[in-house]
Design a protein around this motif. Sequence first.
Motif, PDB file in Angstrom:
ATOM      1  N   UNK A  62      -3.792 -12.860   6.699  1.00  0.00           N
ATOM      2  CA  UNK A  62      -3.503 -14.279   6.893  1.00  0.00           C
ATOM      3  C   UNK A  62      -4.795 -15.092   6.921  1.00  0.00           C
ATOM      4  N   UNK A  63      -5.796 -14.569   7.616  1.00  0.00           N
ATOM      5  CA  UNK A  63      -7.081 -15.267   7.688  1.00  0.00           C
ATOM      6  C   UNK A  63      -7.808 -15.258   6.345  1.00  0.00           C
ATOM      7  N   UNK A  64      -7.644 -14.189   5.578  1.00  0.00           N
ATOM      8  CA  UNK A  64      -8.324 -14.058   4.286  1.00  0.00           C
ATOM      9  C   UNK A  64      -7.642 -14.854   3.177  1.00  0.00           C
ATOM     10  N   UNK A  65      -6.404 -15.250   3.385  1.00  0.00           N
ATOM     11  CA  UNK A  65      -5.621 -15.944   2.360  1.00  0.00           C
ATOM     12  C   UNK A  65      -6.239 -17.315   2.077  1.00  0.00           C
ATOM     13  N   UNK A  66      -7.126 -17.354   1.096  1.00  0.00           N
ATOM     14  CA  UNK A  66      -7.899 -18.567   0.854  1.00  0.00           C
ATOM     15  C   UNK A  66      -7.703 -19.161  -0.538  1.00  0.00           C
ATOM     16  N   UNK A  67      -6.974 -18.462  -1.403  1.00  0.00           N
ATOM     17  CA  UNK A  67      -6.712 -18.978  -2.747  1.00  0.00           C
ATOM     18  C   UNK A  67      -5.541 -18.211  -3.353  1.00  0.00           C
ATOM     19  N   UNK A  68      -5.072 -18.693  -4.468  1.00  0.00           N
ATOM     20  CA  UNK A  68      -3.992 -18.004  -5.180  1.00  0.00           C
ATOM     21  C   UNK A  68      -4.471 -16.623  -5.617  1.00  0.00           C
ATOM     22  N   UNK A  69      -5.696 -16.535  -6.123  1.00  0.00           N
ATOM     23  CA  UNK A  69      -6.238 -15.248  -6.578  1.00  0.00           C
ATOM     24  C   UNK A  69      -6.330 -14.256  -5.419  1.00  0.00           C
ATOM     25  N   UNK A  70      -6.761 -14.717  -4.260  1.00  0.00           N
ATOM     26  CA  UNK A  70      -6.850 -13.838  -3.089  1.00  0.00           C
ATOM     27  C   UNK A  70      -5.452 -13.396  -2.661  1.00  0.00           C
ATOM     28  N   UNK A  71      -4.487 -14.293  -2.721  1.00  0.00           N
ATOM     29  CA  UNK A  71      -3.110 -13.934  -2.380  1.00  0.00           C
ATOM     30  C   UNK A  71      -2.615 -12.802  -3.272  1.00  0.00           C
ATOM     31  N   UNK A  72      -2.925 -12.894  -4.551  1.00  0.00           N
ATOM     32  CA  UNK A  72      -2.521 -11.842  -5.492  1.00  0.00           C
ATOM     33  C   UNK A  72      -3.167 -10.504  -5.106  1.00  0.00           C
ATOM     34  N   UNK A  73      -4.449 -10.533  -4.737  1.00  0.00           N
ATOM     35  CA  UNK A  73      -5.132  -9.296  -4.330  1.00  0.00           C
ATOM     36  C   UNK A  73      -4.533  -8.725  -3.052  1.00  0.00           C
TER      37      UNK A  73
END
Length: 82
Positions: A62-73
């Motif tokens: 949740x804390x790392x969720x900073x972009x669409x690309x990060x969400x995909x990872x």
Amino acid sequence: MSELDNGEKLRTAFATALGISVDRVVDELSYEGIPEWDSVAHMALVAEIEGAFDVMLDTDDILALSSVAVARNILSRHAVAF
């Protein structure tokens, strides 16, 4: 689900949570990069993603969720194929 299906599900989750059109959801879209993505919308986004992909994100995710690309990872680590 195919790659396209999961990609569309992710874009739809972002669009719904942030109250924006799907065409604005690109990999570079980032937290606080648009006024719609504030801390309240961030939690709505987490709920949308968890519901759409039937996953439970941990605090680090949740804390790392900073972009669409990060969400995909993050989702890839939860066995969601893109």
